[in-house]
Write an enzyme that holds these catalytic residues in place. Structure first.
Site, PDB file in Angstrom:
ATOM      1  N   ASP A  55       0.817  -1.212   0.000  1.00 15.94           N
ATOM      2  CA  ASP A  55       0.000   0.000   0.000  1.00 15.94           C
ATOM      3  C   ASP A  55       0.854   1.266   0.000  1.00 15.94           C
ATOM      4  O   ASP A  55       2.068   1.227   0.218  1.00 15.94           O
ATOM      5  CB  ASP A  55      -0.918   0.010   1.229  1.00 15.94           C
ATOM      6  CG  ASP A  55      -2.129  -0.891   1.062  1.00 15.94           C
ATOM      7  OD1 ASP A  55      -2.416  -1.282  -0.078  1.00 15.94           O
ATOM      8  OD2 ASP A  55      -2.792  -1.189   2.078  1.00 15.94           O
ATOM      9  N   LYS A  76      -3.409   3.741  -2.720  1.00 22.10           N
ATOM     10  CA  LYS A  76      -4.164   4.914  -3.173  1.00 22.10           C
ATOM     11  C   LYS A  76      -3.344   6.153  -2.869  1.00 22.10           C
ATOM     12  O   LYS A  76      -2.835   6.311  -1.768  1.00 22.10           O
ATOM     13  CB  LYS A  76      -5.513   4.992  -2.460  1.00 22.10           C
ATOM     14  CG  LYS A  76      -6.344   6.209  -2.848  1.00 22.10           C
ATOM     15  CD  LYS A  76      -7.722   6.179  -2.196  1.00 22.10           C
ATOM     16  CE  LYS A  76      -7.634   6.378  -0.712  1.00 22.10           C
ATOM     17  NZ  LYS A  76      -8.964   6.534  -0.083  1.00 22.10           N
ATOM     18  N   MET A 189      -7.813   9.014   9.323  1.00 23.47           N
ATOM     19  CA  MET A 189      -8.479   9.384   8.068  1.00 23.47           C
ATOM     20  C   MET A 189      -9.581  10.436   8.306  1.00 23.47           C
ATOM     21  O   MET A 189     -10.669  10.353   7.743  1.00 23.47           O
ATOM     22  CB  MET A 189      -9.062   8.140   7.382  1.00 23.47           C
ATOM     23  CG  MET A 189      -8.027   7.099   7.039  1.00 23.47           C
ATOM     24  SD  MET A 189      -8.725   5.521   6.452  1.00 23.47           S
ATOM     25  CE  MET A 189      -9.343   4.831   8.001  1.00 23.47           C
TER      26      MET A 189
END
Length: 274
Positions: A55, A76, A189
């Site tokens: 990741d 991402k 997040m």
């Protein structure tokens, strides 16, 4: 002692049944960012990997522990996906069947908002044996690396760890509940929801509650901003803080300030003696 015996005796995984070339899937926690904050067990497992799917939050230096493996970036960055989750699931299965041992390397701990459990279920449902090696979670280690404990006697008896953004891209309802608590609140997040978070805590009369925001925790480009619920949005603008970042709300943030004052005082005393 070989890897299989070492891991199986501790009871963490089923790698004891792994044989070279056999389809096998291991989810590994890479830790918060500092390449030294990965477990020995994870390093040993990486050494047996045929494919590593990693990741964006994983330190690329860790790939050196899997020199013979195929390395595939599936993370991402800035809202852009290298692969959708369904594609990652398919990669796990097809690569395991073709090459053998597939490692899914995830930042922090894969079972803390990491979808590691979902990927293990997918692999298992397709007849592939799975294993999991925990990682040092960023929700505790990143604050700790900045001298912020998530619990402290007379300050916080417990702590919440909450995702700031749900899969519907909304602020988690748990933040509403956490704002009413006296516990430390750690939000992952959550930077895009900071104005909403601030509003919630103000409604609970917590405008003066200390807040820390740590970007790129434990990495060389780490940044930190300290303020209160009242001031933290100004701090974010001044320090140009952005994702990936962790938000810590609670009296425990003051521990960092008190520790640094003691350190600074000792340094000053030392310099005077010299």
């Amino acid at each position: 002692m070989n890897l299989e015996n070492n891991i199986s005796k501790k009871g963490y995984t089923k790698i004891s049944s792994f044989r070279k070339g056999q389809p096998f899937f291991t989810v590994i926690g890479a830790g918060p960012g500092d390449s030294e904050l990965i477990t020995l067990k994870a390093v040993k497992a990486l050494g047996t990997a045929d494919v590593v799917l990693y990741d964006a939050l994983v330190n690329p230096e860790l790939l050196e522990y899997a020199p013979k493996a195929e390395h595939i970036f599936v993370g991402k960055r800035k809202g852009c996906y290298a692969y959708q989750q369904e594609q990652i699931n398919e990669l796990i299965v097809t690569r395991a069947r073709t090459y053998g041992h597939v490692v899914r390397l995830k930042g922090g701990d894969p079972f803390v908002f990491g979808r590691g459990a979902e990927e293990m279920e997918y692999a298992t449902n397709h007849g592939i044996q799975t294993a999991m090696i925990p990682g040092i979670s960023s929700c505790i280690s990143v604050p700790a690396a900045q001298d912020i404990p998530v619990t402290k006697r007379n300050s916080a008896e417990s702590f919440w760890v909450i995702t700031g953004t749900t899969k519907e891209h909304k602020l988690s309802q748990d933040v509403h509940l956490a704002a009413k608590s006296s516990a430390t609140v750690v939000i992952l997040m959550g930077m895009s929801k900071l104005p909403e978070i601030v509003t919630l805590f103000k409604k609970e009369g917590k405008s003066e509650t200390p807040v820390a925001i740590i970007q790129n925790g434990t990495r060389k480009d780490e940044k930190i901003g300290i303020g209160t619920i009242d001031t933290i949005e100004d701090v974010v603008r001044e320090e140009k803080l952005a994702n990936p970042a962790i938000i810590i709300i609670g009296e425990v943030v003051n521990h960092r300030t008190s520790i640094q004052k003691v350190v600074l005082s000792n340094v000053n005393e030392l310099s005077l003696e010299v």
